[in-house]
Design an enzyme around this catalytic site. Structure first.
Site, short mmCIF file in Angstrom:
data_model
loop_
_atom_site.label_atom_id
_atom_site.label_comp_id
_atom_site.label_asym_id
_atom_site.label_seq_id
_atom_site.Cartn_x
_atom_site.Cartn_y
_atom_site.Cartn_z
N LYS B 98 0.94 -0.87 0.07
CA LYS B 98 -0.05 -0.34 -0.12
C LYS B 98 0.74 1.39 -0.15
O LYS B 98 2.06 1.18 0.77
CB LYS B 98 -1.01 -0.07 0.99
CG LYS B 98 -2.13 0.87 1.39
CD LYS B 98 -2.74 1.40 2.51
CE LYS B 98 -3.45 1.80 2.68
NZ LYS B 98 -4.79 2.09 3.69
N SER B 173 -9.53 1.64 2.57
CA SER B 173 -8.63 2.74 2.09
C SER B 173 -8.13 1.67 1.53
O SER B 173 -7.47 1.98 0.56
CB SER B 173 -8.39 3.74 2.94
OG SER B 173 -7.03 3.11 4.08
N SER B 197 -9.84 -0.80 7.17
CA SER B 197 -9.39 -0.55 5.78
C SER B 197 -8.34 -2.12 5.29
O SER B 197 -8.51 -1.33 4.20
CB SER B 197 -8.54 0.64 5.44
OG SER B 197 -8.65 2.30 6.19
#
Lengths: 97, 510
Positions: B98, B173, B197
């Site tokens: 990420k 997210s 997330s």
């Protein structure tokens, strides 16, 4: 508790943010919607409850306070990301007139 | 278990079924590498081919690394593998991180204009661990800006689509990480989870997503959102892969003062152990209002399957869970408003230098650099912490956190796990919730409690509704990830939804 545009503007100044009049309008409206939802917390009696700021029972983690030198290469790689550098320091606009 | 026909370059035969190389789980690919049937370079090439063909549709990455450079790393991994010197089961396996996890010399942007082009001068703890293990970084994945969001639509750069349906969001997210794993663009990925997330996008994209116990994985080099809630964890195609990745990234790190010292677990060793007699609680509050009936049915069918192997289920109650979301939307923005104060245009990142003084530099930089949701949360947090409101808001939220922790602790006195749906809906349409922050926040209603109480939690695929994957969440006791994985490994076997991957017809775009 409802907030008005003036209060939102004050919070924005504290947070070092600025908004256009339209944005301010929208943010005030959304702010109040969110606060109304958050105010549900008032339904609960929390008088004698201890706050939890951290979930692990960790004590302060300390180490020896000693100077560690970092190499020039690392120093350069940090400064490389800076918008403006002078004499090996971060440069900022005028602070005192 | 795994039979690979020799001299097949782009396909492997697993359990009697032919798979493309990129469709294998990380473990299956690692077994092929170990036996010398394929090379890491072949895996990397297969994943690049896949990225080239599907990434224009999916948009899961912010940065894809240069192929020559990555192939050179794969070559080094191959040399170690050939000499029998690769000590990690993930050596030579292509992965993604990420874009809020620092990678030395590789852009790490948090999907924000304020960090556009920023290259950290160091690796996060987890990056270093995975590098040492020989995993091969393919790229950095898309996310909601500063991990604030549940759809990846808050990325300053582009929206990622759900590999199961390009009209829908991948969740967020960590939507990019979930999408690239579901689309075959990496064998596994890391995400971060502050309120759901990792688990919510895993649920929406049909992959496994694990949020470890707070303090189990070092946050050193994770760009901070809400420091008392953030944890890094894996997104993988099955439970076994999650255990392999967690084995590498978990453990004490003195660079993170909230990293908890303790004995290092060997999570993979829990897989396949007996689950008979385990006790699972179903909190009624998570199966009522707001949950789609079809999703409830799919989750309950999974629960019933578990009962056939001697797992005991019983209803439980956690009445404070309905206050978890309001508490979260005070604690997380308050911490964020403090953490994001560092973006001032002085040391790194965007700097709008048309200003005549320092204060104007801050204002201009932050106005241009942050997107609307980030500004909204900074504002909310600043308000909650400001003079006169601290007791009314922030302190109350911290007290609510105590009640939620206590309720969960009580349930865990006579249960091993808590099971809930991961998300109240399947993936929603792109744009459907974008202009309504409060509705968007409700996506995390079942996941947020684990962050507030620091507990480990995992989402595994348990079925489909409207052709879209549904996730089941298992929450465990602190540092009980081993048994949590043991339980999920068994459940995954019973459900038969292992290593499922979206079919993407690139030409038709579906």
């Amino acid at each position: 508790m409802k907030v008005n545009k003036k209060e939102v503007e004050h919070v924005a100044a504290l947070a070092r943010l600025t908004f256009s009049p339209e944005e301010l309008e929208l943010y005030t409206e959304q702010f109040n919607d969110i606060l109304e939802y958050i105010n549900r917390l008032n339904e609960v009696d929390l008088e004698n409850v201890e706050p939890t700021s951290h979930v692990q029972p960790l004590k302060n983690v300390l180490r020896e306070d000693c100077v560690v030198t970092s190499d020039e290469e690392l120093r350069q790689s940090v400064l490389q990301e800076a918008p403006e550098v002078e004499h090996g320091f971060f440069k900022v606009p005028t602070i005192i007139d | 278990m795994l039979i690979l026909e020799s001299a097949i370059v782009n396909e492997g035969k697993i359990g009697g079924i032919y798979l493309k190389l990129y469709e294998m789980t990380a473990y299956e690919a690692a077994q092929c590498l170990k036996r010398g049937e394929i090379s890491s370079q072949q895996l990397v090439k297969a994943v690049y081919e896949r990225i080239n063909s599907v990434e224009p549709v999916i948009g899961g990455y912010i940065t894809v690394l240069d192929q020559e450079r990555v192939l050179a790393e794969a070559h080094r991994a191959d040399e170690l593998l050939q000499k029998g010197q690769a000590h990690s089961p993930l050596a030579g396996i292509p992965m993604a991180l990420k874009d809020n996890i620092c990678t030395n010399g590789i852009p790490t942007t948090c999907a924000s204009r304020i960090l556009s082009g920023y290259c950290p001068p160091y690796d996060a703890f987890v990056t270093a661990r995975l590098k040492d293990a020989g995993a091969i970084l393919m790229g950095k994945t898309n996310m909601d800006e500063f991990a604030m969001g549940s759809s990846t639509e808050n990325s300053a750069f582009h929206t990622t689509v759900n590999p199961w349906d390009r009209d829908r969001v991948p969740g967020g997210s960590s939507g990019g990480s979930a999408a690239v794993v579901a689309a075959g663009e990496a064998f596994f990925a890391l995400g971060s989870d502050t309120g759901g997330s990792i688990r919510q996008p895993a649920s929406l994209c049909g992959v496994v997503g694990l949020k470890p116990t707070y303090g189990n994985v070092s946050r050193y080099g994770l760009i901070a959102f809400a420091s008392s809630l953030d944890q890094i964890g894996p997104l993988t195609r099955d439970v076994r892969d999650a255990a392999f990745v967690l084995d590498i990234i978990a453990g004490h790190d003195k660079q993170d003062s909230t990293s908890v010292p303790g004995k290092k677990e060997h999570y993979v060793s829990f897989l396949g152990k007996e689950v008979r007699g385990m006790k699972v609680a179903l909190p009624m509050e998570c199966f009522g209002e707001g949950l789609k009936n079809e999703i409830k049915d799919v989750v309950m069918q999974a629960v019933e399957k578990c009962a056939t192997v001697g797992v005991h289920f019983s209803e439980a109650s956690a009445p404070s869970t309905k206050y978890a979301l309001p508490a979260y939307y005070l604690v997380a923005p308050a911490e964020a408003s403090s953490n994001l104060a560092r973006y001032d245009g002085v040391q790194y990142g965007l700097s709008v230098r048309d200003a005549e003084n320092l204060l104007a530099l801050y204002w201009s930089t932050r106005k241009q650099g942050f997107g609307p949701e980030v500004k909204r949360r900074i504002m909310l947090g600043t308000y909650a912490l400001s003079s006169g409101y601290y007791d009314a808001y922030y302190l109350k939220a911290l007290k609510m956190r105590t009640l939620i922790r206590e309720e969960f602790a009580k349930i865990f006195k006579d249960h091993d796990f808590i099971v809930t749906p991961t998300s109240p809906t399947v993936a929603f349409k792109i744009g459907e919730q974008k202009d309504d922050p409060l509705t968007m926040y409700l996506n995390d209603i079942y996941t947020i409690t684990a962050n507030l109480s620091g507990l480990p939690a995992i989402s595994i695929p348990c079925g489909f509704v409207e052709g879209m994957p549904v996730g089941l969440q298992v929450i465990g006791r602190p540092f009980d990830e081993g048994r949590m994985l043991q339980f999920c490994y068994c459940l995954e076997g019973l459900l038969g939804i292992k290593g499922c991957m979206a079919t993407i017809n690139v030409k038709e775009g579906k």
